[in-house]
Scaffold this motif. Structure first.
Motif, short mmCIF file in Angstrom:
data_model
loop_
_atom_site.label_atom_id
_atom_site.label_comp_id
_atom_site.label_asym_id
_atom_site.label_seq_id
_atom_site.Cartn_x
_atom_site.Cartn_y
_atom_site.Cartn_z
N VAL A 1 2.41 -8.46 -9.87
CA VAL A 1 3.36 -7.33 -9.44
C VAL A 1 2.45 -6.17 -9.14
O VAL A 1 2.91 -5.17 -8.56
CB VAL A 1 4.12 -7.10 -10.82
CG1 VAL A 1 4.92 -5.71 -10.76
CG2 VAL A 1 5.16 -8.27 -10.90
N PHE A 2 1.19 -5.81 -9.88
CA PHE A 2 0.63 -4.83 -9.70
C PHE A 2 0.15 -4.82 -8.10
O PHE A 2 -0.33 -3.53 -7.95
CB PHE A 2 -0.37 -4.70 -10.60
CG PHE A 2 -0.26 -4.40 -12.18
CD1 PHE A 2 0.40 -3.01 -12.42
CD2 PHE A 2 -0.47 -5.27 -13.29
CE1 PHE A 2 0.75 -2.65 -13.69
CE2 PHE A 2 0.13 -4.76 -14.54
CZ PHE A 2 0.69 -3.59 -14.62
N ALA A 3 -0.53 -5.80 -7.99
CA ALA A 3 -1.03 -5.97 -6.32
C ALA A 3 0.11 -5.53 -5.51
O ALA A 3 0.04 -4.83 -4.46
CB ALA A 3 -1.39 -7.35 -6.08
N LEU A 4 1.83 -5.93 -5.74
CA LEU A 4 2.43 -5.58 -4.70
C LEU A 4 2.55 -4.10 -4.84
O LEU A 4 3.05 -3.44 -3.69
CB LEU A 4 3.70 -6.44 -5.11
CG LEU A 4 3.61 -7.94 -4.82
CD1 LEU A 4 4.62 -8.76 -5.32
CD2 LEU A 4 3.46 -7.96 -3.39
N VAL A 5 2.87 -3.45 -5.93
CA VAL A 5 3.07 -2.13 -6.34
C VAL A 5 1.93 -1.36 -5.41
O VAL A 5 2.28 -0.49 -4.82
CB VAL A 5 3.28 -1.65 -7.69
CG1 VAL A 5 3.02 -0.34 -7.76
CG2 VAL A 5 4.58 -2.43 -8.06
N GLY A 6 0.45 -1.83 -5.76
CA GLY A 6 -0.53 -1.18 -4.93
C GLY A 6 -0.25 -1.12 -3.44
O GLY A 6 -0.56 -0.15 -2.81
N SER A 7 -0.09 -2.29 -3.09
CA SER A 7 0.20 -2.65 -1.52
C SER A 7 1.40 -1.47 -1.09
O SER A 7 1.18 -0.99 0.11
CB SER A 7 0.37 -3.87 -1.45
OG SER A 7 0.67 -4.16 -0.15
N LEU A 8 2.29 -1.56 -1.75
CA LEU A 8 3.50 -0.58 -1.29
C LEU A 8 3.27 1.01 -1.14
O LEU A 8 3.34 1.54 -0.29
CB LEU A 8 4.52 -0.81 -2.35
CG LEU A 8 5.97 0.14 -2.00
CD1 LEU A 8 6.72 -0.22 -0.73
CD2 LEU A 8 6.93 0.06 -3.21
N ILE A 9 2.38 1.26 -2.46
CA ILE A 9 1.75 2.70 -2.34
C ILE A 9 0.78 3.15 -1.30
O ILE A 9 0.99 3.95 -0.34
CB ILE A 9 1.11 3.11 -3.71
CG1 ILE A 9 2.22 3.18 -4.77
CG2 ILE A 9 0.28 4.40 -3.78
CD1 ILE A 9 1.62 2.93 -6.27
N LEU A 10 -0.04 1.95 -0.88
CA LEU A 10 -0.84 2.32 0.28
C LEU A 10 -0.19 2.18 1.50
O LEU A 10 -0.26 3.34 2.52
CB LEU A 10 -1.85 1.23 0.36
CG LEU A 10 -3.06 1.34 -0.42
CD1 LEU A 10 -4.13 -0.10 -0.71
CD2 LEU A 10 -3.96 2.59 -0.36
N ALA A 11 0.88 1.32 1.69
CA ALA A 11 1.54 1.36 3.15
C ALA A 11 2.38 2.51 3.08
O ALA A 11 2.76 3.03 4.34
CB ALA A 11 2.62 0.13 2.93
N LEU A 12 2.99 3.14 2.04
CA LEU A 12 3.64 4.58 2.16
C LEU A 12 2.92 5.51 2.16
O LEU A 12 3.33 6.79 2.45
CB LEU A 12 4.70 4.52 1.00
CG LEU A 12 5.80 3.41 1.04
CD1 LEU A 12 6.82 3.54 -0.12
CD2 LEU A 12 6.72 3.74 2.25
#
Length: 186
Positions: free
Chosen positions: A3-14
């Motif tokens: 979940v942390f990896a996905l959230v981090g990826s989302l923040i980077l993408a946005l």
């Protein structure tokens, strides 16, 4: 941790990716349509115009084919035939060219029921209607359908003729899947 990896990826993408894109692509960028989309639109727009000009018929045929498709998905050929037959009285009041989908679907049902003679008759009617309406893809598709029905009936010479014509039509308009299907049946 996932979940942390996905959230981090989302923040980077946005956040980071738009900034990097703006820095890398500072020059003038032009948006252009890919050739595939241009080709698809050229074939879709006439069909869309035809359907929009006949909203009642389009809705009726769509609903009938949807219900009949659900019945077929459940392997209930009798129910599919029942729903197709229910559309018939309304379609009888329409111009012959508007009945193409009915005849095409009916040809497929007849093949499933093992009635190749009726499948050939329905496929011939669908082809005749599609030639009235126009459109090389529709006509090629119905030639393919007629070729399949003729194969089921055992008329190999006539089937080969229809399949060759369908393949040539597909080649002329760049319809790869239609051409592949016709070639496969040949």
């Amino acid at each position: 941790t996932v979940v942390f990896a996905l959230v981090g990826s989302l923040i980077l993408a946005l956040t980071l990716m738009p900034v990097l894109a703006a820095l890398l692509f500072r020059g003038k960028t032009a948006e252009r349509e890919p050739r595939v989309m241009h080709w698809l639109k050229a074939r879709y727009q006439p069909s869309l115009a035809w359907a929009v000009a006949r909203p009642g018929l389009t809705g009726l045929v769509s609903a009938g084919v949807f219900v009949a498709s659900l019945a077929l998905a459940a392997h209930d050929v009798a129910a599919a035939q029942k729903h197709l037959d229910a559309m018939r009285p309304v379609l009888d009041t329409m111009p012959q060219a508007d009945q193409t989908h009915y005849w095409h679907f009916n040809a497929g049902l007849c093949l499933l029921l093992g009635d190749s003679a009726q499948a050939v008759a329905s496929a011939r009617t669908a082809l005749s209607n599609s030639m009235e309406i126009g459109g090389p893809y529709r006509t090629g598709l119905h030639r393919l359908s007629l070729g399949q029905a003729l194969l089921a009936q055992g008329d190999l010479t006539a089937a080969l003729g229809e399949l060759e014509t369908a393949a040539q039509s597909a080649h002329d308009i760049g319809a790869g899947l239609l051409g592949f299907s016709a070639g496969l049946m040949q």
